[in-house]
Scaffold this motif. Structure first.
Motif, short mmCIF file in Angstrom:
data_model
loop_
_atom_site.label_atom_id
_atom_site.label_comp_id
_atom_site.label_asym_id
_atom_site.label_seq_id
_atom_site.Cartn_x
_atom_site.Cartn_y
_atom_site.Cartn_z
N GLY A 198 4.38 -18.67 -4.66
CA GLY A 198 3.66 -18.13 -3.36
C GLY A 198 2.63 -19.15 -3.05
N ASN A 199 1.77 -19.75 -3.86
CA ASN A 199 0.84 -20.57 -3.58
C ASN A 199 1.26 -21.81 -3.04
OD1 ASN A 199 -1.16 -18.73 -4.13
ND2 ASN A 199 -1.18 -19.37 -6.28
N ALA A 200 2.46 -22.19 -3.57
CA ALA A 200 3.06 -23.66 -3.18
C ALA A 200 3.36 -23.90 -1.65
CB ALA A 200 4.29 -24.01 -3.62
N LYS A 201 2.51 -25.12 -1.38
CA LYS A 201 2.71 -25.39 0.34
C LYS A 201 2.90 -26.99 0.28
CE LYS A 201 1.75 -21.12 1.56
NZ LYS A 201 2.81 -20.47 1.89
N LEU A 202 3.87 -27.53 1.23
CA LEU A 202 3.95 -29.11 1.36
C LEU A 202 3.80 -29.29 2.61
CD1 LEU A 202 6.94 -29.73 -0.79
CD2 LEU A 202 4.65 -30.47 -1.32
N ASP A 203 2.88 -30.35 2.97
CA ASP A 203 3.01 -30.76 4.32
C ASP A 203 3.96 -31.84 4.49
OD1 ASP A 203 1.53 -33.31 3.36
OD2 ASP A 203 -0.24 -32.60 3.96
N ASP A 204 3.87 -32.26 6.17
CA ASP A 204 5.05 -33.31 6.18
C ASP A 204 4.79 -34.42 5.28
OD1 ASP A 204 5.78 -31.56 8.10
OD2 ASP A 204 5.03 -32.64 9.86
N GLU A 205 3.68 -35.10 5.10
CA GLU A 205 3.75 -36.13 4.18
C GLU A 205 4.00 -36.01 3.08
OE1 GLU A 205 0.22 -39.59 2.87
OE2 GLU A 205 -0.25 -38.07 4.35
N GLN A 206 3.71 -34.89 2.23
CA GLN A 206 3.94 -34.66 0.95
C GLN A 206 5.57 -34.43 0.68
OE1 GLN A 206 1.32 -31.10 0.69
NE2 GLN A 206 -0.07 -32.37 -0.49
N TYR A 207 6.08 -33.59 1.61
CA TYR A 207 7.50 -33.40 1.58
C TYR A 207 8.21 -34.68 1.86
CZ TYR A 207 12.07 -31.89 2.62
OH TYR A 207 13.69 -31.89 2.43
N GLY A 208 7.90 -35.50 2.71
CA GLY A 208 8.73 -36.51 3.07
C GLY A 208 8.58 -37.56 1.82
N SER A 209 7.62 -37.73 1.52
CA SER A 209 7.28 -38.73 0.17
C SER A 209 8.20 -38.04 -1.09
CB SER A 209 5.85 -38.90 -0.40
OG SER A 209 5.15 -37.77 -0.89
N LEU A 210 8.22 -36.78 -1.44
CA LEU A 210 9.12 -36.19 -2.35
C LEU A 210 10.51 -36.53 -2.15
CD1 LEU A 210 9.34 -34.48 -5.01
CD2 LEU A 210 9.35 -32.45 -3.54
N GLU A 211 11.07 -36.22 -1.06
CA GLU A 211 12.33 -36.20 -0.70
C GLU A 211 12.88 -37.74 -0.85
OE1 GLU A 211 14.96 -33.91 2.50
OE2 GLU A 211 14.23 -35.86 3.16
N ASP A 212 11.89 -38.84 -0.33
CA ASP A 212 12.25 -40.10 -0.31
C ASP A 212 12.47 -40.57 -1.79
OD1 ASP A 212 12.56 -42.77 0.72
OD2 ASP A 212 10.44 -43.16 0.54
N LEU A 213 11.37 -40.13 -2.75
CA LEU A 213 11.51 -40.74 -4.08
C LEU A 213 12.94 -40.02 -4.60
CD1 LEU A 213 8.03 -40.14 -5.28
CD2 LEU A 213 9.33 -42.29 -5.03
#
Length: 329
Positions: free
Chosen positions: A285-300
C-alpha cells in the motif's frame, strides 16, 4: 495499464490487458525476436506455467498474524513487462522478510484473475483494474482485494511507426488497404484487446479492419519486421512499456476518448489477504514508483539483464535506489 513485455521476460501493465518509461538497445530487441524464440513464446503462452512447483494456496485463511516462511504466490503474464518487473522486485523484498515466493506465469488476464479470485494466486502485482481490466473486476470483485496502486498514469494506446503520415485514430478511417486491413493486437483475453474491439473500432467506424490477436511478443515481432522494411503497420500498445522507446513509434491521438482515461497499476490480492498478511499489505500500500524509477527498473529487468537474470536486475535496481525501500515502512 503491460507492459507485458520484455521479449526476454520475467517482473501489466503494458492488459489489456491494458504507461511509462523504457530501456536498452533496439539491436537487443531485434536479436531477442528470433524464430526459435517466437516458437517458444507461442508454446509458453498457450498455457499457464509455474517457475517452481506450485504451493498450496487454496487452504482456508485462518491465521491472524503474519507467518514468515509461508509461500506467497505472485501471478503474472510473462510478456507484460510491468508485472514481470514488479513480481521480481517483490520476490526480492518478501524473501528478505523471510517469506518464500513463487512466481506463477499465466498466459492471459482471464485465468490470472480467476486464479487470484479462487486463491490459487495470492497477488497480481501489476493489475489494471480501473479501465483495462474493469470487466474482470466486475466479474470477480467480491473475491478480490485492492492493496493499492504503485503507479498512477498508465494508459492504452494505438500506435504506428513514426514514418507513417497518420497522427490520429480518426485518420485510419478509409485507409484499411494501407494496413492490409489489420490492427495488430496482443493476447485475445487482454483488456486492451477488449477495449479495441468493443470501443475503439465501433467508436471510430473501423469495421473494415480486423483486430489480429496472438501475443505481445507476436505483435512486437510484426512491428519489428514492418519497421525493418519501412512498411505501414498499426498496433495496440500501452504505457508504461519499454517498447515505446525501443521502437520508433508514436501514439495516435484519441479525440473521442475510446481508449479510456489514464489509470493506476494496482496490487490485486485474494480477498482476506490483508487480514492474513498485514505486513505485506501495508508495504504494498505504501509502494509508489514515479516515471524515472519505473523506467529504470523495467530497463534493467528487460534489456540490460534480460531473461533468466531478473533477480540480478532487481538487486542492481535496489542497490541504486536504497531510499525507496525506506518508503515502504
Amino acid at each position: 495499464m503491460t507492459l507485458g513485455v520484455g521479449l526476454t521476460l520475467a517482473s501489466c501493465g503494458s492488459d489489456d490487458d491494458n504507461s511509462a518509461a523504457d530501456c536498452g538497445s533496439s539491436q537487443a530487441v531485434a536479436q531477442a525476436l528470433t524464430d526459435n524464440e517466437a516458437d517458444t513464446i507461442a508454446t509458453n503462452t498457450s498455457q499457464a506455467v509455474a517457475r517452481v512447483a506450485p504451493a498450496s494456496t487454496t487452504q482456508a485463511r485462518t491465521r491472524t498474524a503474519p507467518a514468515p516462511g509461508d509461500t506467497i504466490t505472485l501471478g503474472i503474464i510473462p510478456s507484460w513487462s510491468d508485472g514481470l518487473s514488479m513480481a521480481y522486485l517483490w520476490q526480492n523484498l518478501l524473501e528478505q522478510d523471510g517469506y518464500k515466493v513463487e512466481i506463477k506465469e499465466i498466459a492471459d488476464a482471464a485465468p490470472l484473475y480467476t486464479g487470484v479470485a479462487q486463491g490459487d494466486v495470492d497477488i497480481y502485482p501489476s493489475a489494471w483494474p480501473e479501465v483495462t481490466h474493469a470487466s474482470y473486476m466486475e466479474q470477480y470483485g467480491d473475491q478480490l482485494e485492492d492493496l493499492g496502486a504503485y503507479y498512477d498514469a498508465a494508459k492504452l494506446t494505438i500506435a504506428v511507426p513514426e514514418y507513417v503520415d497518420i497522427d490520429s485514430i480518426e485518420d485510419l478511417v478509409g485507409c484499411a488497404d494501407r494496413f492490409d486491413g489489420q490492427i495488430i493486437g496482443i493476447e485475445p483475453g487482454a483488456g486492451l484487446t477488449e477495449v479495441t474491439e468493443q470501443s475503439v473500432i465501433p467508436e471510430y467506424g473501423l469495421e473494415d479492419y480486423d483486430l489480429k490477436t496472438s501475443s505481445t511478443n507476436g505483435m512486437l515481432t510484426e512491428l519489428q519486421t514492418a519497421i525493418d522494411n519501412k512498411e505501414d503497420i498499426v498496433v495496440t500498445l500501452w504505457r508504461p512499456f519499454w517498447a515505446n522507446s525501443k521502437f520508433p513509434v508514436k501514439d495516435l491521438e484519441d479525440p473521442k476518448g475510446a481508449l479510456g482515461e489514464p489509470e493506476g497499476l494496482h496490487f490485486i490480492a485474494t480477498k482476506g489477504f490483508s487480514d492474513e498478511y498485514p505486513d505485506i499489505a501495508q508495504k504494498m500500500g505504501n509502494a509508489k514508483l514515479d516515471d524515472e524509477q519505473y523506467g529504470s527498473l523495467e530497463d534493467l529487468v528487460v534489456n540490460e539483464y534480460g531473461e533468466g537474470k531478473e533477480a540480478e536486475a532487481v538487486a542492481a535496481w535496489l542497490e541504486a535506489n536504497p531510499d525507496w525501500v525506506d518508503t515502504l515502512g
